[in-house]
Enzyme design. Structure first.
Site, PDB file in Angstrom:
ATOM      1  N   ASP A 163       0.807  -1.217   0.000  1.00  0.00           N
ATOM      2  CA  ASP A 163       0.000   0.000   0.000  1.00  0.00           C
ATOM      3  C   ASP A 163       0.852   1.286   0.000  1.00  0.00           C
ATOM      4  O   ASP A 163       1.908   1.328   0.633  1.00  0.00           O
ATOM      5  CB  ASP A 163      -0.902  -0.046   1.251  1.00  0.00           C
ATOM      6  N   GLU A 272      -3.409  -0.356  -8.064  1.00  0.00           N
ATOM      7  CA  GLU A 272      -4.356   0.673  -7.633  1.00  0.00           C
ATOM      8  C   GLU A 272      -3.625   2.016  -7.687  1.00  0.00           C
ATOM      9  O   GLU A 272      -2.438   2.089  -7.406  1.00  0.00           O
ATOM     10  CB  GLU A 272      -4.839   0.406  -6.195  1.00  0.00           C
TER      11      GLU A 272
END
Ligand SMILES: [Zn+2]
Length: 493
Positions: A163, A272
């Site tokens: 992330d 993402e």
């Protein structure tokens, strides 16, 4: 006698859901006097035993191996049991459940199971910032999740989200640890001067962009898009603002994507793009610009996290007008469908109970919910019941660290509004008090790494010991808390 009966009959104390038989070999987690061990039972001489390191006990023509839960054995186990390898989730409705302690996955698995398999889970997820704060490596994050998945016998697949990656070195570290979902955060390349610049200033700033990022190169100048009946025009000032604000950010994502594609080689991955940690919301026109430019630069992505309107503070509900959020999210959802079908990602997504039904309905299943620190708060809830003294010490210390630790987070808690430690009578209830909750949330790094005068960790060992000897309590708290997160999204699938 079947295989698993034999391992059960070996008098070890097993984690009941971990027992599994695969290719004639039995595997389970067992509680022993020297700690938790991976138990492997196979015919002596079986090649499945070779990869593990541990204590071997011969039982007739069988070998029972008791292996510590270290990186080597995690890797060996992953090679034997393919469902312990992260995989791609594609466009399925999904939820990421970050775990700063490495002990939360069993509770996460139970909640996902309770959601009836409708939500694709990401069980390994941590940002580089949080890994730095907790002193963990990408490999540890991955391995902790895998032991938790194994403990619960989850075989339905999961993703692993590296992330908020900001540099190629971040990509290398997470790729090596086996992550499959890469969240690229180009926030440092977002130019906030665009927010206040007038048209003349925007023209000057746009001129300074490299040729390939010039607004005219985008092919968007003057284009009008139909956003489900509402027209959205990229006139000069709208396009220039988007290009100045996000042009370099888009270019950074494209460069990271190309680096990742090359470094991953034949290994599949998904991407993402997150611009959620910026000062100003991402307008619909800016979203169109970002998606269109990413496409033009050859990026393929499965989800995007715009900065929505309103406040997404850590660990507390959405702050803002729900009708305004609805209108804002609706536009983003339509754009995400029109520009190639990708999920909208809700970052800082934990505890945003008031917006889940809205997001679930409008995204029509194309949504990813990302949570992290709320699992740490559930650990504190567990401690608040089981070790009140430790909980009070942590809260007092968190208050001391808050003013420093809050700097890199979106929080608005004030020390003056949070109860004083000596006034706290009902410890679990403190976790429902807005200010105390945020104070406890953002100070996790300090709490987990603080050292006492003797060089020993001040809280960490006791913290982990309480959770380790009360696994069921922690898992039950997490399960209950995460069912609340997942239920609203389940309905839209
Ligand atoms: Zn984020």
């Amino acid at each position: 006698m079947n295989m698993s009966t034999r391992l059960i009959s070996s008098a070890l104390h097993f984690f009941p859901r971990s027992l599994v038989s695969h290719n004639g070999v039995e595997y389970a987690l067992a509680q022993t006097n020297s700690g938790t061990r991976l138990a492997v039972l196979a015919a002596s001489g079986s090649t499945a035993l070779i990869a593990f390191e541990g204590e071997r006990v011969e039982q007739g023509n069988q070998t029972l191996l008791l292996a510590p839960l270290d990186a080597h054995n995690a890797s060996a186990l992953r090679a034997q049991l393919p469902w312990l390898q992260p995989r791609l989730l594609g466009l399925r409705t999904s939820a990421g459940m970050g775990d700063r302690l490495g002990l939360a996955t069993p509770g996460h698995v139970r909640a996902v199971r309770a959601a009836g398999g409708k939500i694709a889970p990401i069980f390994a997820q941590q940002s580089i910032r949080e890994m730095t704060r907790t002193g963990r490596t990408p490999q540890q994050v991955m391995d902790d999740a895998i032991w938790g998945i194994f403990a619960e016998g989850w075989q339905e697949g999961f993703g692993a989200d590296a992330d908020h990656l900001k540099t190629p070195a971040d990509i290398d570290a997470c790729l090596a640890a086996g992550f499959t979902f890469f969240t690229i955060d180009p926030g440092a390349h977002v130019d906030n001067r665009a927010e206040t610049a007038n048209l003349g200033e925007l023209r000057v700033l746009a001129e300074m962009l490299p040729d390939y990022l010039q607004p005219r190169a985008s092919g968007l100048m003057g284009r009008i898009f139909d956003i489900e009946g509402r027209s959205l025009q990229l006139d000069e000032s709208t396009l220039l603002k988007a290009a100045v604000k996000y042009g370099r950010a888009v270019a950074h994502v494209a460069a990271m994507y190309q680096y990742l594609a090359q470094a991953a080689g034949p290994r599949p991955f998904e991407l993402e793009v997150s611009v959620d940690e910026t000062d100003q919301p991402t307008s619909h026109a800016e979203h169109v610009y970002i998606a269109s430019e990413l496409k033009r630069l050859g990026v393929k992505w499965v989800s995007l996290a715009p900065r929505y309107i309103g406040c997404f503070e850590k660990g507390v509900d959405y702050i803002g007008d729900l009708a305004a959020f609805e209108a804002n999210f609706a536009g983003h959802a339509v754009i995400a469908r029109q520009f190639g079908s990708y999920k909208l990602s809700l970052h800082s997504g934990s505890d945003k109970f008031s917006i889940y039904p809205i997001a679930a309905r409008l995204a029509r299943g194309l949504v990813h919910l990302k949570t992290a620190g709320t699992s740490y708060l559930e650990a504190l809830r567990t401690i608040a019941v089981l070790d009140v003294t430790l909980f009070h010490e942590i809260y007092s210390f968190a208050r001391q660290c808050y003013e420093t630790d809050r700097a890199s987070y979106h929080v608005s808690a004030e020390l003056g509004r949070a109860p004083l430690p000596e006034d706290v009578e009902d410890s679990p209830a403190l976790l429902e008090q807005f200010d105390a909750r945020e104070i406890l949330h953002v100070t996790f790094g300090s709490v987990l790494t603080e050292k006492a005068a003797d060089g020993q960790k001040r809280f960490y060992d006791r913290f982990i010991a309480v959770l380790n000897s009360n696994r069921e309590s922690y898992a039950a708290n997490l399960e209950k808390h995460f069912i609340r997160h997942l239920e609203p999204f389940k309905e839209s699938v």
